[in-house]
Scaffold this motif. Structure first.
Motif, short mmCIF file in Angstrom:
data_model
loop_
_atom_site.label_atom_id
_atom_site.label_comp_id
_atom_site.label_asym_id
_atom_site.label_seq_id
_atom_site.Cartn_x
_atom_site.Cartn_y
_atom_site.Cartn_z
N PHE A 41 0.92 -1.05 -0.15
CA PHE A 41 -0.18 -0.11 -0.40
C PHE A 41 0.82 1.38 -0.02
O PHE A 41 1.63 1.28 0.70
CB PHE A 41 -1.07 0.02 1.37
CG PHE A 41 -1.80 0.83 1.21
CD1 PHE A 41 -2.86 1.01 0.73
CD2 PHE A 41 -1.88 1.98 2.22
CE1 PHE A 41 -4.17 1.89 0.08
CE2 PHE A 41 -2.20 3.25 2.45
CZ PHE A 41 -3.79 3.54 1.51
N ASP A 42 0.84 2.06 -0.95
CA ASP A 42 1.67 3.38 -1.25
C ASP A 42 0.47 4.36 -0.27
O ASP A 42 -0.77 4.76 -1.15
CB ASP A 42 1.70 3.41 -2.35
CG ASP A 42 2.41 4.63 -2.83
OD1 ASP A 42 2.55 5.84 -1.99
OD2 ASP A 42 3.19 5.09 -3.79
N ASP A 43 1.55 4.86 0.74
CA ASP A 43 0.60 6.16 1.69
C ASP A 43 0.13 7.36 1.31
O ASP A 43 -0.60 7.73 1.14
CB ASP A 43 1.44 6.00 2.71
CG ASP A 43 1.78 5.19 3.71
OD1 ASP A 43 -0.04 4.31 3.85
OD2 ASP A 43 2.06 4.29 5.05
N GLY A 44 0.72 7.34 0.00
CA GLY A 44 1.24 8.61 -0.89
C GLY A 44 0.59 8.72 -2.08
O GLY A 44 -0.51 9.96 -2.04
N THR A 45 -0.08 7.59 -2.64
CA THR A 45 -1.35 7.79 -3.60
C THR A 45 -2.27 7.26 -3.41
O THR A 45 -3.72 7.18 -3.70
CB THR A 45 -0.63 6.75 -4.62
OG1 THR A 45 -1.00 5.85 -4.26
CG2 THR A 45 0.60 7.52 -6.20
N GLN A 46 -2.48 6.35 -1.93
CA GLN A 46 -3.73 6.23 -1.61
C GLN A 46 -3.90 4.10 -2.37
O GLN A 46 -5.13 4.31 -1.85
CB GLN A 46 -4.62 6.80 -0.96
CG GLN A 46 -4.54 7.78 -0.01
CD GLN A 46 -4.32 7.16 1.47
OE1 GLN A 46 -5.53 6.99 2.07
NE2 GLN A 46 -2.81 7.57 2.04
N GLU A 47 -2.79 4.01 -2.97
CA GLU A 47 -3.23 3.02 -3.84
C GLU A 47 -2.42 1.90 -3.75
O GLU A 47 -1.33 2.10 -3.09
CB GLU A 47 -3.52 3.36 -5.37
CG GLU A 47 -4.43 4.68 -5.06
CD GLU A 47 -3.40 5.21 -7.22
OE1 GLU A 47 -2.39 4.52 -7.92
OE2 GLU A 47 -4.97 5.58 -6.91
#
Length: 61
Positions: A41-47
């Motif tokens: 899970f990429d916290d920056g893109t929320q994806e």
């Protein structure tokens, strides 16, 4: 084999045990262990980001 309209139809008889034995010789070559896909899970893109795709398994049964 003759059908009702008088035409000839071939009758095919297959020895199932012989076919199973013949195919079983290739079982090790065909077998492939399934593998689950991996994500993070990429916290920056929320994806979810795909790390590695799934691999479908194969097996003779």
């Amino acid at each position: 084999m003759t059908v009702a309209d008088g035409t000839q139809q071939p009758k095919l008889i297959i020895d199932e045990n012989a076919v199973r034995y013949w195919i079983s010789q290739y079982a090790d070559e065909i077998y492939k262990l399934p593998v689950n896909a991996r994500f993070y899970f990429d916290d920056g893109t929320q994806e979810l980001v795909l790390v590695s795709p799934h691999v479908n398994g194969r097996e003779l049964t």
